[in-house]
Design an enzyme around this catalytic site. Structure first.
Site, PDB file in Angstrom:
ATOM      1  N   GLY A 192       0.906  -1.301  -0.039  1.00 49.78           N
ATOM      2  CA  GLY A 192       0.119   0.180  -0.044  1.00 49.78           C
ATOM      3  C   GLY A 192       0.859   1.163   0.008  1.00 49.78           C
ATOM      4  O   GLY A 192       2.039   1.253  -0.412  1.00 49.78           O
TER       5      GLY A 192
ATOM      6  N   HIS B 202       3.817   1.171  -8.259  1.00 47.15           N
ATOM      7  CA  HIS B 202       2.824   0.075  -8.200  1.00 47.15           C
ATOM      8  C   HIS B 202       1.774   0.335  -9.353  1.00 47.15           C
ATOM      9  O   HIS B 202       1.514  -0.994  -9.693  1.00 47.15           O
ATOM     10  CB  HIS B 202       2.011   0.470  -6.875  1.00 47.15           C
TER      11      HIS B 202
HETATM   12  P1  AMP Z   1       5.839  -2.534  -2.010  1.00 47.79           P
HETATM   13  O1  AMP Z   1       4.690  -2.148  -1.637  1.00 47.79           O
HETATM   14  O2  AMP Z   1       7.098  -1.470  -1.757  1.00 47.79           O
HETATM   15  O3  AMP Z   1       6.265  -3.661  -0.808  1.00 47.79           O
HETATM   16  O4  AMP Z   1       6.355  -2.895  -3.481  1.00 47.79           O
HETATM   17  C1  AMP Z   1       5.131  -3.448  -3.956  1.00 47.79           C
HETATM   18  C2  AMP Z   1       5.939  -3.951  -5.511  1.00 47.79           C
HETATM   19  O5  AMP Z   1       6.198  -2.811  -5.976  1.00 47.79           O
HETATM   20  C3  AMP Z   1       7.046  -4.907  -5.125  1.00 47.79           C
HETATM   21  O6  AMP Z   1       7.104  -5.922  -6.308  1.00 47.79           O
HETATM   22  C4  AMP Z   1       8.067  -3.593  -5.357  1.00 47.79           C
HETATM   23  O7  AMP Z   1       9.182  -4.016  -6.046  1.00 47.79           O
HETATM   24  C5  AMP Z   1       7.414  -2.900  -6.476  1.00 47.79           C
HETATM   25  N1  AMP Z   1       7.837  -1.487  -6.476  1.00 47.79           N
HETATM   26  C6  AMP Z   1       7.990  -0.606  -5.546  1.00 47.79           C
HETATM   27  N2  AMP Z   1       8.707   0.751  -5.824  1.00 47.79           N
HETATM   28  C7  AMP Z   1       8.680   0.393  -7.278  1.00 47.79           C
HETATM   29  C8  AMP Z   1       9.236   1.467  -8.443  1.00 47.79           C
HETATM   30  N3  AMP Z   1       9.553   2.487  -7.916  1.00 47.79           N
HETATM   31  N4  AMP Z   1       9.110   0.823  -9.406  1.00 47.79           N
HETATM   32  C9  AMP Z   1       8.906  -0.265  -9.767  1.00 47.79           C
HETATM   33  N5  AMP Z   1       8.235  -1.179  -9.023  1.00 47.79           N
HETATM   34  C10 AMP Z   1       8.288  -0.803  -7.643  1.00 47.79           C
END
Ligand code: AMP
Length: 284
Positions: free
Chosen positions: A30, A36
């Protein structure tokens, strides 16, 4: 968009969908940002039904980490997922996923030993355990993961391979702000001064990549030295170069051209916020 908390109800709903449709899945914690939403756009062509989850997973936070302070903005996230065309948002409570007697852990050895795994003991065990549960609950045919968390991506790929999970792991490139800072929910925690300082992270990636391109014979210690000098205003946790194959950081005297698919990894702390980033040092 369905918003569901119960793993059983999600499984029942998706079992019906699965008879006619492929299921694509985007797990998140989230506090949504464009990174995301880019994963969701990638997910659409993979599955006729697209599921997202929002769950801040306590299992992947150490006792002194920021679980309590991790940004949460569920009310703002829901319309963003709705707009992005999500069919089902899974938003369990902690007890829905981890009843009191929960006692299983998934450990992916080797790839978990370095960098984030070393700095955050138990982190990847928590990540692998929750992802396996989420894959079982959502019955996903495909799951999209960001390269922003490159080590996590590789560990989830390895887990699905080792455990013969019927889910395809699809990587997505890192989405960045206009100054190059990788988008991250934790960027919300940065003060204006800290945000300014954080700009040195993409500058470091760029400087090292640039130097490596111009000096293919350079050794790793030269590149790491450039990194440390650019990151001077931060508290450096690590700057490492590792092969994408095994993620084991290479020794400083190694020449870059000796490393198979080299990738640069950075973790720093600015004020109280820990940020990570990475970039390929090869053309592929
Ligand atoms: P998180 O909510 O931070 O656990 O991330 C959820 C998903 O989004 C994971 O697969 C992350 O690697 C991906 N994600 C987070 N930040 C980025 C970004 N800047 N670019 C691409 N994917 C992202």
């Amino acid at each position: 968009m369905l918003v569901l908390k119960s793993p059983q109800v999600v499984q029942q709903t998706v079992s019906r969908w699965k008879k006619d449709h492929k299921i694509a899945f985007v797990p998140t914690m989230g506090a949504l940002h464009e990174g995301h939403l880019a994963l969701v756009r990638r997910a659409h062509p993979l599955g006729r039904k697209v599921i997202a989850s929002i769950f801040v997973n306590p299992l992947q936070f150490g006792p002194h980490e920021d679980f309590d302070h991790y940004p949460r903005s569920f009310e703002e996230d829901v319309p963003k997922f709705k707009e992005a065309g999500i069919d089902l948002l899974f938003h369990p409570d902690i007890h829905d996923l981890y009843p009191d007697d929960f006692s299983t852990r998934v450990q992916v050895s080797k790839l978990s030993e370095f960098m984030e795994g070393k700095s955050r003991p138990g982190h990847f065990e928590g990540v692998a355990t929750v992802c396996l549960k989420l894959f079982q609950i959502t019955l996903a045919d495909f799951a999209v993961f960001g390269e922003k968390d490159y080590q996590q991506l590789r560990i989830i790929q390895k887990m699905t391979e080792d455990l013969n999970l019927p889910v395809g792991i699809v990587p997505h490139p890192t989405v960045r702000e206009s100054d190059g800072l990788a988008m991250s929910s934790r960027n919300r925690c940065l003060s204006p001064e800290a945000r300014q300082i954080a700009g040195c992270i993409p500058q470091t990636l760029f400087a090292i990549k640039n130097f490596a391109d111009r000096n293919p014979d350079s050794n790793v210690s030269d590149l790491l030295e450039i990194g440390r000098s650019h990151l001077g205003a931060t508290q450096i946790d690590y700057v490492e170069i590792a092969s994408e194959k095994n993620l084991a950081p290479v020794s400083p005297e190694t020449h870059l051209h000796e490393v198979f698919l080299p990738r640069l990894f950075i973790a720093v702390r600015i004020e109280k916020t820990r940020l990570i980033d990475n970039a390929a040092l090869h053309g592929e």
